[in-house]
Design an enzyme around this catalytic site. Sequence first.
Site, PDB file in Angstrom:
ATOM      1  N   HIS A 229      31.201  46.993  56.904  1.00 53.74           N
ATOM      2  CA  HIS A 229      30.659  46.142  55.828  1.00 53.74           C
ATOM      3  C   HIS A 229      31.302  46.500  54.481  1.00 53.74           C
ATOM      4  CE1 HIS A 229      27.361  45.156  58.679  1.00 53.74           C
ATOM      5  NE2 HIS A 229      27.450  46.442  58.966  1.00 53.74           N
TER       6      HIS A 229
ATOM      7  N   SER B 143      54.305  41.846  35.864  1.00 57.37           N
ATOM      8  CA  SER B 143      53.712  40.679  35.219  1.00 57.37           C
ATOM      9  C   SER B 143      54.545  40.354  33.986  1.00 57.37           C
ATOM     10  CB  SER B 143      52.278  41.018  34.825  1.00 57.37           C
ATOM     11  OG  SER B 143      51.895  40.297  33.670  1.00 57.37           O
TER      12      SER B 143
ATOM     13  N   GLU C 253      50.184  40.538  49.287  1.00 57.12           N
ATOM     14  CA  GLU C 253      49.437  39.298  49.015  1.00 57.12           C
ATOM     15  C   GLU C 253      50.068  38.118  49.746  1.00 57.12           C
ATOM     16  OE1 GLU C 253      47.883  39.175  44.631  1.00 57.12           O
ATOM     17  OE2 GLU C 253      49.754  40.300  44.705  1.00 57.12           O
TER      18      GLU C 253
END
Length: 459
Positions: free
Chosen positions: A157, A278, A291
């Site tokens: 979980h 970035s 990703e």
Amino acid sequence: MSSPSRGGAFDSAVDKRVERFTESISFDQRLYHHDIAGSVAHAQMLADQDILTPEELSQIEQSLAEILQELENGTFPVRQELEDIHMNIEQALIDRIGDTGRKLHTGRSRNDQVSTDLRLWVRDAIDRVDGLLEALQQSFVGRCDRDADVIVPAYTHLQRAQPVLAPHVWLAYCEKFQRDRGRLTDARKRLNLCSLGTAALAGTTLPIDRDNVARRLGFDGIVANSIDSSSDRDFVLETVFCLTNIAIHLSSWAEEWILWSTSEFDFIKLPHAFCTGSSIMPQKINPDVLELTRGKSARVVGSLQTLLVLTKGLPLAYNRDLQEDKPPLFDAFDTVEACLELAAPLVAQSELNRASIESRLDRGFLDATTLMEFLIKRGMPQRKAHHLIGELVRTATEKSLKLSELPLEDFQASDPDLDDSVYDVLGVENAVNAFQSVGSTAPAQVLGQVAAWKKRLNL
Ligand code: ARG
């Protein structure tokens, strides 16, 4: 004469718009190598059966070899009006050797030709993916010695659950990818049957020898029923399902490592060669490869969906819809191969942030379950032990202490018989060492499995 597939029955040339709509050369060109291999085997069989003369065969073989060369070095003139790679190659053969070239398609249809080419292509592609999966497993196993003494929290979980050895986690991924390899091997076995010679759908009246072609192309046998063969794309669906499962495994690994690489977790440092920055935030080092591995799994799932819907309503036997199987099939392979090519070096080159992991191992009561089992071993019923340890966790939380820091009186409040030996199973290291069961994170178990994996992967 126009295209070899457009016989004498037509009263007009094909509409240009139809030509553009129906072509598949833009995506099936990559079958050229397997198409030529299939044609050579077919021609050799025709010669064995005295349907072609030895001279005709050698003309065909030589000309196909030249065409292959041109396709390989990019000088082959591809013509959209010839629809697909199969017609392009056949027409080029006819342009070069005339009527002898016109004999190649004897006893063959494009339906069985496409199916055979595709089986050959998928077979090779499966072998490539199997090799890439093995390389990824080698990366995981390859880091087990280096990380042998690192204990990490394992989660259920996404809440801290129990302490485990890092190599135990690496081998969990190896198992998943091993099942993926097994699935691919199964799919390969089922598809490795030759469909050539089933012709359009009913077979042929010509004296061909299907086993001869199958042997030449390395198939294990022949497809039994010509109608089945003409309509069958199970092998494409099954293979793409296998790829989907790989993509999903890669995606959940990527997700886990994205989390592990955050400042919040700070468990792993990804190699900077696999990260990007970035344009506005100078401090950012982003896990884009992971990703995109997660993101690209969507394309593979989409390909499977496309194939399922594509085939679900087709009557026997060949239908032109089947031409649409190639873009999703190729895209699924391209995507999974691209992800796997990066996954292996990324796994090998990442570094665990040992200090950071260790500094927070005392959070989350990772040793609570081991303590409960300690009480069970002393004869306490499981449900009672579970309840008592829950109370101890509450006490420790209230006092802001770890379980190992609680005074003996607190333990004795739960069970008056408890003595100092309780501290032997507390703390993550003691907890890990207390494991015993087969397949658990017990150091001896993990060591044994690492050794078995090294042997399996020739490391
Ligand atoms: N380009 C087609 C394909 O890839 C060729 C099939 C030809 N068969 C036919 N009956 N038109 O499926």
